[in-house]
Design an enzyme around this catalytic site. Structure first.
Site, short mmCIF file in Angstrom:
data_model
loop_
_atom_site.label_atom_id
_atom_site.label_comp_id
_atom_site.label_asym_id
_atom_site.label_seq_id
_atom_site.Cartn_x
_atom_site.Cartn_y
_atom_site.Cartn_z
N SER A 14 0.81 -1.22 0.00
CA SER A 14 0.00 0.00 0.00
C SER A 14 0.84 1.27 0.00
CB SER A 14 -0.92 0.03 1.23
OG SER A 14 -1.84 -1.04 1.18
N ARG A 15 2.10 1.13 0.41
CA ARG A 15 2.97 2.30 0.55
C ARG A 15 4.42 1.83 0.62
NH1 ARG A 15 0.60 1.32 5.74
NH2 ARG A 15 -1.16 2.66 5.25
N GLY A 16 5.33 2.77 0.71
CA GLY A 16 6.73 2.47 0.99
C GLY A 16 7.41 1.61 -0.06
N LYS A 37 -4.83 -4.91 3.89
CA LYS A 37 -6.03 -4.53 4.66
C LYS A 37 -6.32 -3.04 4.58
CE LYS A 37 -6.17 -6.00 8.87
NZ LYS A 37 -5.72 -6.26 10.26
N TYR A 163 11.78 -9.32 17.06
CA TYR A 163 11.71 -8.87 15.67
C TYR A 163 12.71 -9.64 14.81
CZ TYR A 163 11.84 -5.69 11.63
OH TYR A 163 11.81 -5.15 10.36
#
Length: 285
Positions: A14-16, A37, A163
């Site tokens: 959606s971005r980046g 989403k 992470y």
């Protein structure tokens, strides 16, 4: 070789970095299905699946926005089927979706731990697994996962073990599938940036002061493109760093990817070593 007419199915985007990879492929006329989403813009993370789809179309490609959760097996299976039906097959899987939380082991909640592993490693495995039958029919099939080289030096785990486990899980998908799918001519590789990349997500998690120490997402998009046009039978099982890929492709001027600072001021990303002289204070660790 180009990506003209090739079909990519991507988690997130959606971005980046994900959107940048999709738009770069669209400039060749690629078809891109996005699984995300994000139907409404986030207050701190601008961009939705629909704005990304519009950018893909504007660049010359064909977009198929598919709204759903990469953790949902039924959604992923349906998205793969809809993508293959819409475009006549699938040539490329890009595992881009990723959750990040840099909390220490003592501070992180198990809910966040599970979220990262479900999206990062499980999501990558699920999307790749679900597309294999279609990739087998492609003449140049690739699975590209945005994850780091697996480096079992304790220093990489010291500040954010949870992470690191989630991202290395994505890299294990590359390691396993590259060998398992080799006989079918399906490539599986990982790509990771050497330096911080200026995205809204990174600004939100690490801080806006990182901007002048970052490169733009275009360097990852150009590196991904160079990987995806390689012959899949010969170019697999690699853990690749963005500037290494571009250097091998003949790029000599990396200043085009600077985000306001200088090469010497770039901050290293997680899990990578410096290339040439580097100020050790400029690191995300």
């Amino acid at each position: 070789m180009s990506l003209a007419g090739k079909t990519i199915i991507m988690s997130g985007g959606s971005r980046g970095i994900g959107e940048a990879i999709a738009v770069r492929a669209a400039k060749d006329g690629a078809n891109v299905a996005l699984l995300a989403k994000t139907t409404e813009p986030h207050p701190l993370l601008p961009g939705t699946i629909h704005t990304a789809a519009a950018a893909i179309e504007a660049a010359g490609g064909h977009a198929l926005p598919l709204v759903g959760d990469i953790r949902d097996d039924a959604f992923v299976l349906d998205a793969v089927a809809r993508t293959a039906e819409a475009f006549g097959g699938i040539d490329i899987v890009v595992n881009n979706a990723s959750a990040i939380d840099l909390s220490s082991t003592e501070d992180i909640s198990m809910k966040k731990y599970d979220l990262m592993n479900d999206i990062n490693s499980r999501g990558s495995f699920l999307l790749a697994k679900s597309a294999i039958e279609h990739l087998k029919r492609s003449d140049n099939a690739h699975i590209l996962t945005l994850s780091p080289p697996i480096t079992l030096d304790p220093k990489w785990f010291a500040t954010n073990t949870a992470y690191t486990i989630a991202k290395f899980g994505m890299s294990l998908v590359t390691l396993g599938l590259s060998e398992e799918l080799r006989e079918h001519g399906i490539a599986a590789n990982s790509l990771w940036p050497r330096t911080a990349i200026d995205t809204a997500a990174v600004r939100n998690v690490v801080g806006a002061d990182l901007v002048s120490h970052s490169r733009t997402p275009a360097i990852m998009a150009d590196a991904a493109y160079e990987i995806l046009v390689q012959p899949s039978r010969d170019y697999t099982g690699r853990f690749l760093i963005d500037d290494d890929v571009l250097e091998a492709a003949g790029v000599t001027d990396f200043s085009i990817y600077l985000n306001g600072g200088t090469e010497e001021e770039l901050a290293l990303d997680f899990w990578v070593e410096p290339k040439g002289p580097h100020d050790p204070s400029l690191s995300l660790h």
